[in-house]
Design a protein around this motif. Structure first.
Motif, PDB file in Angstrom:
ATOM      1  N   UNK A 100       6.529 -49.788  46.610  1.00 39.96           N
ATOM      2  CA  UNK A 100       5.665 -48.687  46.176  1.00 39.96           C
ATOM      3  C   UNK A 100       4.816 -49.113  44.991  1.00 39.96           C
ATOM      4  N   UNK A 101       5.438 -49.766  44.018  1.00 45.28           N
ATOM      5  CA  UNK A 101       4.717 -50.187  42.816  1.00 45.28           C
ATOM      6  C   UNK A 101       3.666 -51.242  43.139  1.00 45.28           C
ATOM      7  N   UNK A 102       4.008 -52.164  43.998  1.00 43.80           N
ATOM      8  CA  UNK A 102       3.076 -53.238  44.345  1.00 43.80           C
ATOM      9  C   UNK A 102       1.826 -52.696  45.019  1.00 43.80           C
ATOM     10  N   UNK A 103       1.971 -51.632  45.775  1.00 48.30           N
ATOM     11  CA  UNK A 103       0.850 -51.085  46.546  1.00 48.30           C
ATOM     12  C   UNK A 103       0.060 -50.025  45.787  1.00 48.30           C
ATOM     13  N   UNK A 104       0.552 -49.569  44.634  1.00 53.92           N
ATOM     14  CA  UNK A 104      -0.052 -48.420  43.948  1.00 53.92           C
ATOM     15  C   UNK A 104      -0.870 -48.846  42.734  1.00 53.92           C
ATOM     16  N   UNK A 105      -2.102 -48.338  42.652  1.00 58.91           N
ATOM     17  CA  UNK A 105      -2.930 -48.568  41.465  1.00 58.91           C
ATOM     18  C   UNK A 105      -2.509 -47.647  40.324  1.00 58.91           C
ATOM     19  N   UNK A 136      12.537 -33.980  36.409  1.00 60.45           N
ATOM     20  CA  UNK A 136      13.166 -33.186  35.356  1.00 60.45           C
ATOM     21  C   UNK A 136      13.184 -33.961  34.041  1.00 60.45           C
ATOM     22  N   UNK A 137      13.021 -33.284  32.902  1.00 67.58           N
ATOM     23  CA  UNK A 137      12.908 -33.980  31.610  1.00 67.58           C
ATOM     24  C   UNK A 137      14.037 -34.962  31.335  1.00 67.58           C
ATOM     25  N   UNK A 138      15.262 -34.612  31.702  1.00 66.92           N
ATOM     26  CA  UNK A 138      16.400 -35.480  31.382  1.00 66.92           C
ATOM     27  C   UNK A 138      16.315 -36.829  32.074  1.00 66.92           C
ATOM     28  N   UNK A 139      15.540 -36.921  33.164  1.00 68.34           N
ATOM     29  CA  UNK A 139      15.477 -38.168  33.941  1.00 68.34           C
ATOM     30  C   UNK A 139      14.279 -39.039  33.574  1.00 68.34           C
ATOM     31  N   UNK A 140      13.496 -38.653  32.576  1.00 68.56           N
ATOM     32  CA  UNK A 140      12.233 -39.350  32.292  1.00 68.56           C
ATOM     33  C   UNK A 140      12.441 -40.830  31.996  1.00 68.56           C
ATOM     34  N   UNK A 141      13.417 -41.153  31.125  1.00 66.09           N
ATOM     35  CA  UNK A 141      13.648 -42.572  30.795  1.00 66.09           C
ATOM     36  C   UNK A 141      14.170 -43.351  31.994  1.00 66.09           C
ATOM     37  N   UNK A 142      15.048 -42.726  32.769  1.00 64.22           N
ATOM     38  CA  UNK A 142      15.598 -43.406  33.948  1.00 64.22           C
ATOM     39  C   UNK A 142      14.490 -43.741  34.941  1.00 64.22           C
ATOM     40  N   UNK A 168      12.420 -47.588  36.279  1.00 61.90           N
ATOM     41  CA  UNK A 168      12.127 -48.098  37.622  1.00 61.90           C
ATOM     42  C   UNK A 168      10.831 -48.901  37.672  1.00 61.90           C
ATOM     43  N   UNK A 169       9.999 -48.775  36.629  1.00 60.57           N
ATOM     44  CA  UNK A 169       8.688 -49.422  36.660  1.00 60.57           C
ATOM     45  C   UNK A 169       8.776 -50.943  36.562  1.00 60.57           C
ATOM     46  N   UNK A 170       9.844 -51.453  35.926  1.00 63.53           N
ATOM     47  CA  UNK A 170      10.016 -52.900  35.827  1.00 63.53           C
ATOM     48  C   UNK A 170       8.794 -53.591  35.245  1.00 63.53           C
ATOM     49  N   UNK A 171       8.229 -54.542  35.982  1.00 62.80           N
ATOM     50  CA  UNK A 171       7.065 -55.304  35.521  1.00 62.80           C
ATOM     51  C   UNK A 171       5.738 -54.691  35.974  1.00 62.80           C
ATOM     52  N   UNK A 172       5.772 -53.492  36.479  1.00 65.26           N
ATOM     53  CA  UNK A 172       4.541 -52.847  36.947  1.00 65.26           C
ATOM     54  C   UNK A 172       3.512 -52.794  35.820  1.00 65.26           C
ATOM     55  N   UNK A 208       6.140 -45.126  26.431  1.00 56.86           N
ATOM     56  CA  UNK A 208       4.932 -45.962  26.495  1.00 56.86           C
ATOM     57  C   UNK A 208       5.146 -47.307  25.821  1.00 56.86           C
ATOM     58  N   UNK A 209       5.991 -47.334  24.793  1.00 54.96           N
ATOM     59  CA  UNK A 209       6.251 -48.577  24.083  1.00 54.96           C
ATOM     60  C   UNK A 209       7.219 -49.500  24.794  1.00 54.96           C
ATOM     61  N   UNK A 210       7.954 -48.976  25.784  1.00 59.50           N
ATOM     62  CA  UNK A 210       8.966 -49.776  26.458  1.00 59.50           C
ATOM     63  C   UNK A 210       8.514 -50.368  27.781  1.00 59.50           C
ATOM     64  N   UNK A 211       7.488 -49.796  28.402  1.00 57.17           N
ATOM     65  CA  UNK A 211       7.080 -50.255  29.726  1.00 57.17           C
ATOM     66  C   UNK A 211       5.858 -51.153  29.635  1.00 57.17           C
ATOM     67  N   UNK A 212       5.636 -51.913  30.687  1.00 57.27           N
ATOM     68  CA  UNK A 212       4.479 -52.813  30.718  1.00 57.27           C
ATOM     69  C   UNK A 212       3.254 -52.133  31.312  1.00 57.27           C
ATOM     70  N   UNK A 213       3.444 -51.024  31.954  1.00 62.12           N
ATOM     71  CA  UNK A 213       2.325 -50.281  32.530  1.00 62.12           C
ATOM     72  C   UNK A 213       1.443 -49.714  31.419  1.00 62.12           C
ATOM     73  N   UNK A 214       0.200 -49.399  31.776  1.00 63.28           N
ATOM     74  CA  UNK A 214      -0.681 -48.637  30.892  1.00 63.28           C
ATOM     75  C   UNK A 214      -0.325 -47.165  31.059  1.00 63.28           C
ATOM     76  N   UNK A 215       0.181 -46.548  30.016  1.00 65.35           N
ATOM     77  CA  UNK A 215       0.678 -45.178  30.125  1.00 65.35           C
ATOM     78  C   UNK A 215      -0.410 -44.173  29.776  1.00 65.35           C
TER      79      UNK A 215
END
Length: 275
Positions: free
Chosen positions: A58-63, A70-76, A80-84, A103-110
């Protein structure tokens, strides 16, 4: 802008509705059914989402990827984004501080996003507030443009969109809880019809009436003790009292403004911040 592939993590009621708006705008929306419930699968099918076998696929194919959970699952979910390295719209109902941390923990542009309103469909419209890097915000705005999920850009500050949601939810959700306790008190004493009569006579929208806040501050020296009496009433009936005591605490911060009806709105709001 049409024909963009978008990923959705994971299609709940609101997420599916946003996805349906994207699909109606000519975009393709992917989701991953692995480990998801039958209810989630049904929503995804009804909205017209396309299945990807795995999250990495999904990540590889998505721009662009939307996180609406739910708010409690946001970090989890963010984990899943990994190196996206695409654009992730963090559109969960979480605090600005949590959004900045993610935003500071992921490699994606948030892009910080918040959704206010019901799940959009042919009868209902929602606003999708967006803040973050200009190019990314503009791209997401373009994806939603013309849909019933109306994009509202707020500028470059991550956390600004989340702040709209928190500020609105602070009133909208808490007011329902306050109303429930009020009606429970009235019901216990058999005076519910009188409460409704007073409520209908009062009318108005307290959140929209900012002109009334300085007046509330000037009268808070009387109102705070009244809220403590409300708290005592609730406790005696076995009802929650925290909302009433919390309101008394808010009003206590206006203690020095007794009968000062010349107070302006900026000063009224500044008083609420802890020194």
């Amino acid at each position: 802008m049409t024909g963009t592939t978008v990923g959705l993590l994971h299609p709940g009621r609101m997420g599916s509705a946003i996805a349906a708006q994207l699909i109606a705008g000519g975009h393709r929306v992917l989701w991953c059914p692995a480990g998801r419930s039958a209810g989630t699968a049904r929503r995804a099918e009804e909205a017209g989402l396309t299945a990807a076998e795995t999250i990495p696929e999904l990540l590889e194919r998505s721009a662009v990827v939307f996180s609406i959970c739910p708010p409690a699952a946001a970090e989890e979910v963010a984990g899943c984004l990994g190196d996206y390295r695409g654009i992730c719209v963090e559109a969960n109902a979480i605090s600005p501080h949590r959004t900045v941390a993610i935003a500071g923990r992921v490699r994606a542009t948030v892009v910080d996003g918040s959704i206010i309103g019901p799940p959009p469909d042919e009868r209902s419209t929602a606003r999708v507030y967006l803040s973050g890097p200009d190019e990314a915000v503009e791209l997401v705005r373009g994806l939603l443009a013309g849909s019933r999920a109306e994009p509202v850009p707020l500028g470059g500050r991550i956390g600004a969109a989340s702040a709209v949601k928190m500020a609105y939810g602070s009133f909208q959700k808490a007011s329902r809880a306050l109303a429930a306790v009020s009606h429970a008190i009235a019901d216990d004493y058999g005076v519910g019809d009188h409460l409704l009569k007073e409520a209908n006579a009062f009318g108005g929208n307290a959140l929209a009436d900012t002109d009334g806040l300085p007046s509330a501050a000037a009268r808070a020296w009387r109102w705070a003790p009244e809220m403590l009496e409300v708290a005592e009433t609730a406790r005696a009936l076995g009802l929650p009292d925290a909302l009433a005591t919390g309101a008394a605490e808010v009003m206590s911060r206006w203690a020095d403004d007794k009968d000062d009806f010349g107070l302006d709105l900026p000063a009224t709001l500044r008083r609420l911040h802890r020194e």
